[in-house]
Write a protein that holds these residues in place. Structure first.
Motif, PDB file in Angstrom:
ATOM      1  N   ASN A 123       0.828  -1.208   0.000  1.00 38.68           N
ATOM      2  CA  ASN A 123       0.000   0.000   0.000  1.00 38.68           C
ATOM      3  C   ASN A 123       0.864   1.261   0.000  1.00 38.68           C
ATOM      4  O   ASN A 123       0.569   2.236  -0.709  1.00 38.68           O
ATOM      5  N   ILE A 124       1.927   1.249   0.784  1.00 38.85           N
ATOM      6  CA  ILE A 124       2.809   2.415   0.848  1.00 38.85           C
ATOM      7  C   ILE A 124       3.398   2.712  -0.531  1.00 38.85           C
ATOM      8  O   ILE A 124       3.473   3.870  -0.958  1.00 38.85           O
ATOM      9  N   ALA A 125       3.807   1.669  -1.237  1.00 34.82           N
ATOM     10  CA  ALA A 125       4.347   1.864  -2.586  1.00 34.82           C
ATOM     11  C   ALA A 125       3.301   2.511  -3.494  1.00 34.82           C
ATOM     12  O   ALA A 125       3.619   3.384  -4.317  1.00 34.82           O
ATOM     13  N   ARG A 126       2.041   2.101  -3.345  1.00 35.87           N
ATOM     14  CA  ARG A 126       0.966   2.694  -4.143  1.00 35.87           C
ATOM     15  C   ARG A 126       0.718   4.153  -3.759  1.00 35.87           C
ATOM     16  O   ARG A 126       0.437   5.001  -4.612  1.00 35.87           O
ATOM     17  N   PHE A 127       0.812   4.456  -2.475  1.00 33.20           N
ATOM     18  CA  PHE A 127       0.553   5.817  -2.021  1.00 33.20           C
ATOM     19  C   PHE A 127       1.546   6.810  -2.633  1.00 33.20           C
ATOM     20  O   PHE A 127       1.215   7.985  -2.821  1.00 33.20           O
ATOM     21  N   THR A 128       2.758   6.368  -2.939  1.00 27.82           N
ATOM     22  CA  THR A 128       3.745   7.276  -3.517  1.00 27.82           C
ATOM     23  C   THR A 128       3.365   7.723  -4.924  1.00 27.82           C
ATOM     24  O   THR A 128       3.946   8.682  -5.442  1.00 27.82           O
ATOM     25  N   SER A 129       2.393   7.048  -5.547  1.00 27.11           N
ATOM     26  CA  SER A 129       1.975   7.437  -6.897  1.00 27.11           C
ATOM     27  C   SER A 129       1.078   8.668  -6.880  1.00 27.11           C
ATOM     28  O   SER A 129       0.820   9.269  -7.925  1.00 27.11           O
ATOM     29  N   LEU A 130       0.587   9.047  -5.703  1.00 20.67           N
ATOM     30  CA  LEU A 130      -0.302  10.196  -5.591  1.00 20.67           C
ATOM     31  C   LEU A 130       0.507  11.491  -5.582  1.00 20.67           C
ATOM     32  O   LEU A 130       1.386  11.678  -4.737  1.00 20.67           O
ATOM     33  N   ASP A 131       0.209  12.373  -6.511  1.00 20.89           N
ATOM     34  CA  ASP A 131       0.991  13.604  -6.648  1.00 20.89           C
ATOM     35  C   ASP A 131       0.933  14.487  -5.411  1.00 20.89           C
ATOM     36  O   ASP A 131       1.877  15.218  -5.122  1.00 20.89           O
ATOM     37  N   SER A 132      -0.173  14.439  -4.682  1.00 22.59           N
ATOM     38  CA  SER A 132      -0.344  15.327  -3.534  1.00 22.59           C
ATOM     39  C   SER A 132       0.404  14.869  -2.287  1.00 22.59           C
ATOM     40  O   SER A 132       0.677  15.681  -1.400  1.00 22.59           O
ATOM     41  N   VAL A 133       0.725  13.584  -2.200  1.00 22.17           N
ATOM     42  CA  VAL A 133       1.338  13.043  -0.978  1.00 22.17           C
ATOM     43  C   VAL A 133       2.787  13.528  -0.855  1.00 22.17           C
ATOM     44  O   VAL A 133       3.598  13.337  -1.760  1.00 22.17           O
ATOM     45  N   ARG A 134       3.080  14.116   0.277  1.00 27.35           N
ATOM     46  CA  ARG A 134       4.435  14.623   0.524  1.00 27.35           C
ATOM     47  C   ARG A 134       5.195  13.789   1.545  1.00 27.35           C
ATOM     48  O   ARG A 134       6.422  13.837   1.601  1.00 27.35           O
ATOM     49  N   GLU A 135       4.450  13.031   2.363  1.00 19.80           N
ATOM     50  CA  GLU A 135       5.107  12.320   3.459  1.00 19.80           C
ATOM     51  C   GLU A 135       4.304  11.080   3.822  1.00 19.80           C
ATOM     52  O   GLU A 135       3.078  11.111   3.827  1.00 19.80           O
ATOM     53  N   ILE A 136       5.016   9.992   4.113  1.00 17.95           N
ATOM     54  CA  ILE A 136       4.398   8.744   4.562  1.00 17.95           C
ATOM     55  C   ILE A 136       5.166   8.260   5.781  1.00 17.95           C
ATOM     56  O   ILE A 136       6.401   8.201   5.761  1.00 17.95           O
ATOM     57  N   VAL A 137       4.442   7.916   6.836  1.00 14.52           N
ATOM     58  CA  VAL A 137       5.078   7.450   8.073  1.00 14.52           C
ATOM     59  C   VAL A 137       4.498   6.095   8.447  1.00 14.52           C
ATOM     60  O   VAL A 137       3.282   5.900   8.432  1.00 14.52           O
ATOM     61  N   LEU A 138       5.389   5.171   8.772  1.00 16.39           N
ATOM     62  CA  LEU A 138       4.987   3.832   9.201  1.00 16.39           C
ATOM     63  C   LEU A 138       5.481   3.601  10.621  1.00 16.39           C
ATOM     64  O   LEU A 138       6.691   3.545  10.872  1.00 16.39           O
ATOM     65  N   PHE A 139       4.538   3.475  11.562  1.00 19.74           N
ATOM     66  CA  PHE A 139       4.887   3.198  12.956  1.00 19.74           C
ATOM     67  C   PHE A 139       4.833   1.697  13.212  1.00 19.74           C
ATOM     68  O   PHE A 139       3.902   1.014  12.781  1.00 19.74           O
ATOM     69  N   HIS A 140       5.819   1.193  13.944  1.00 19.17           N
ATOM     70  CA  HIS A 140       5.838  -0.206  14.350  1.00 19.17           C
ATOM     71  C   HIS A 140       5.115  -0.354  15.677  1.00 19.17           C
ATOM     72  O   HIS A 140       5.062   0.577  16.482  1.00 19.17           O
ATOM     73  N   GLN A 141       4.572  -1.544  15.906  1.00 18.86           N
ATOM     74  CA  GLN A 141       3.906  -1.827  17.179  1.00 18.86           C
ATOM     75  C   GLN A 141       4.822  -2.499  18.191  1.00 18.86           C
ATOM     76  O   GLN A 141       4.799  -2.185  19.380  1.00 18.86           O
ATOM     77  N   ALA A 142       5.609  -3.442  17.723  1.00 17.96           N
ATOM     78  CA  ALA A 142       6.411  -4.260  18.634  1.00 17.96           C
ATOM     79  C   ALA A 142       7.546  -3.473  19.277  1.00 17.96           C
ATOM     80  O   ALA A 142       8.048  -3.857  20.333  1.00 17.96           O
ATOM     81  N   GLU A 143       7.959  -2.385  18.635  1.00 15.57           N
ATOM     82  CA  GLU A 143       9.015  -1.549  19.187  1.00 15.57           C
ATOM     83  C   GLU A 143       8.731  -0.101  18.826  1.00 15.57           C
ATOM     84  O   GLU A 143       7.973   0.184  17.886  1.00 15.57           O
ATOM     85  N   ALA A 144       9.338   0.805  19.574  1.00 13.04           N
ATOM     86  CA  ALA A 144       9.150   2.228  19.322  1.00 13.04           C
ATOM     87  C   ALA A 144      10.026   2.623  18.131  1.00 13.04           C
ATOM     88  O   ALA A 144      11.185   3.008  18.288  1.00 13.04           O
ATOM     89  N   LEU A 145       9.465   2.535  16.964  1.00 13.40           N
ATOM     90  CA  LEU A 145      10.227   2.771  15.737  1.00 13.40           C
ATOM     91  C   LEU A 145       9.306   3.306  14.653  1.00 13.40           C
ATOM     92  O   LEU A 145       8.167   2.856  14.511  1.00 13.40           O
ATOM     93  N   ALA A 146       9.821   4.256  13.893  1.00 13.89           N
ATOM     94  CA  ALA A 146       9.060   4.828  12.781  1.00 13.89           C
ATOM     95  C   ALA A 146       9.929   4.863  11.527  1.00 13.89           C
ATOM     96  O   ALA A 146      11.126   5.137  11.599  1.00 13.89           O
ATOM     97  N   GLU A 147       9.304   4.568  10.395  1.00 12.67           N
ATOM     98  CA  GLU A 147       9.952   4.714   9.095  1.00 12.67           C
ATOM     99  C   GLU A 147       9.289   5.895   8.405  1.00 12.67           C
ATOM    100  O   GLU A 147       8.062   5.953   8.326  1.00 12.67           O
ATOM    101  N   VAL A 148      10.096   6.809   7.917  1.00  8.25           N
ATOM    102  CA  VAL A 148       9.566   8.045   7.336  1.00  8.25           C
ATOM    103  C   VAL A 148      10.077   8.224   5.912  1.00  8.25           C
ATOM    104  O   VAL A 148      11.282   8.221   5.669  1.00  8.25           O
ATOM    105  N   TRP A 149       9.133   8.361   4.977  1.00 10.67           N
ATOM    106  CA  TRP A 149       9.462   8.689   3.591  1.00 10.67           C
ATOM    107  C   TRP A 149       9.008  10.116   3.327  1.00 10.67           C
ATOM    108  O   TRP A 149       7.868  10.480   3.620  1.00 10.67           O
TER     109      TRP A 149
END
Length: 205
Positions: A123-149
């Motif tokens: 889904n994240i890969a698909r979201f990057t196709s949207l011209d309006s999207v500037r930022e995508i953040v993925l939070f993990h549950q098992a540990e305090a960690l975030a991935e930011v594009w």
């Protein structure tokens, strides 16, 4: 997990008449979404609440005419006739209009990693196709960690920025660290993201 749907690819219009709320449409095939746990729901509520408060304050100051939505739907630019993807949290700066199915022109999308990582990352890969999207953040549950594009000069990075929080033991237990949401000019504390969440286990969904 895909549904037992046979025949030609299903269109978004057909999907909306068929869906009972548990599916999303992926390349013309309904896909059953992973059920969410209490922790997933708590994190989603925490994040949306913090963003809503921030945007409301900005609206009062006539600075940020944006809004946050949970469990919304976005339309990928590529093969949009056959894709109906659902997000955990979306921010748009366009007004809501009665009858709209899709969130218009999302600028920020936030996902919470569930047990089926492949589905989330697809889904994240698909979201990057949207011209309006500037930022995508993925939070993990098992540990305090975030991935930011972040899209910079119209280009998405090959790999995300990894931000790791630290569980601080004490009474009460909290999580140190923060994520900068550049798309809306906000800093989001890990302590708020993981508020009321048990950070001793490794379950996620």
């Amino acid at each position: 997990m895909t549904a037992a749907y046979r025949g030609r690819p299903m269109t978004v219009t057909e999907f909306l008449e068929w869906d009972d709320g548990r599916y999303e449409l992926v390349e013309g095939v309904p896909r059953l979404m992973s059920p969410h746990t209490d922790k997933h729901a708590t994190m989603q509520s925490n994040i949306a609440g913090e963003i809503r408060s921030f945007l409301r304050a900005g609206l009062r100051a006539e600075r940020i005419p944006c809004r946050v939505a949970t469990k919304g739907c976005v339309k990928p630019r590529i093969r949009s006739t056959y894709n109906h993807r659902k997000t955990d949290i979306t921010v748009t700066c366009k007004p809501n209009r009665a009858g709209d199915v899709f969130i218009p022109d999302p600028v920020l999308i936030i996902e919470i990693l569930s047990t089926n990582q492949d589905e989330t990352r697809d889904n994240i890969a698909r979201f990057t196709s949207l011209d309006s999207v500037r930022e995508i953040v993925l939070f993990h549950q098992a540990e305090a960690l975030a991935e930011v594009w972040r899209r910079v000069d119209g280009i998405w990075p090959e790999d995300p920025e990894i931000i790791v929080g630290e569980v601080v033991h004490g009474e009460p237990k909290t999580v140190a660290g923060r994520v900068r949401l550049e798309s809306i000019g906000m800093s989001l504390d890990f302590a708020e993201v993981y508020l009321w969440c048990d950070m001793t286990g490794d379950g996620q969904a």
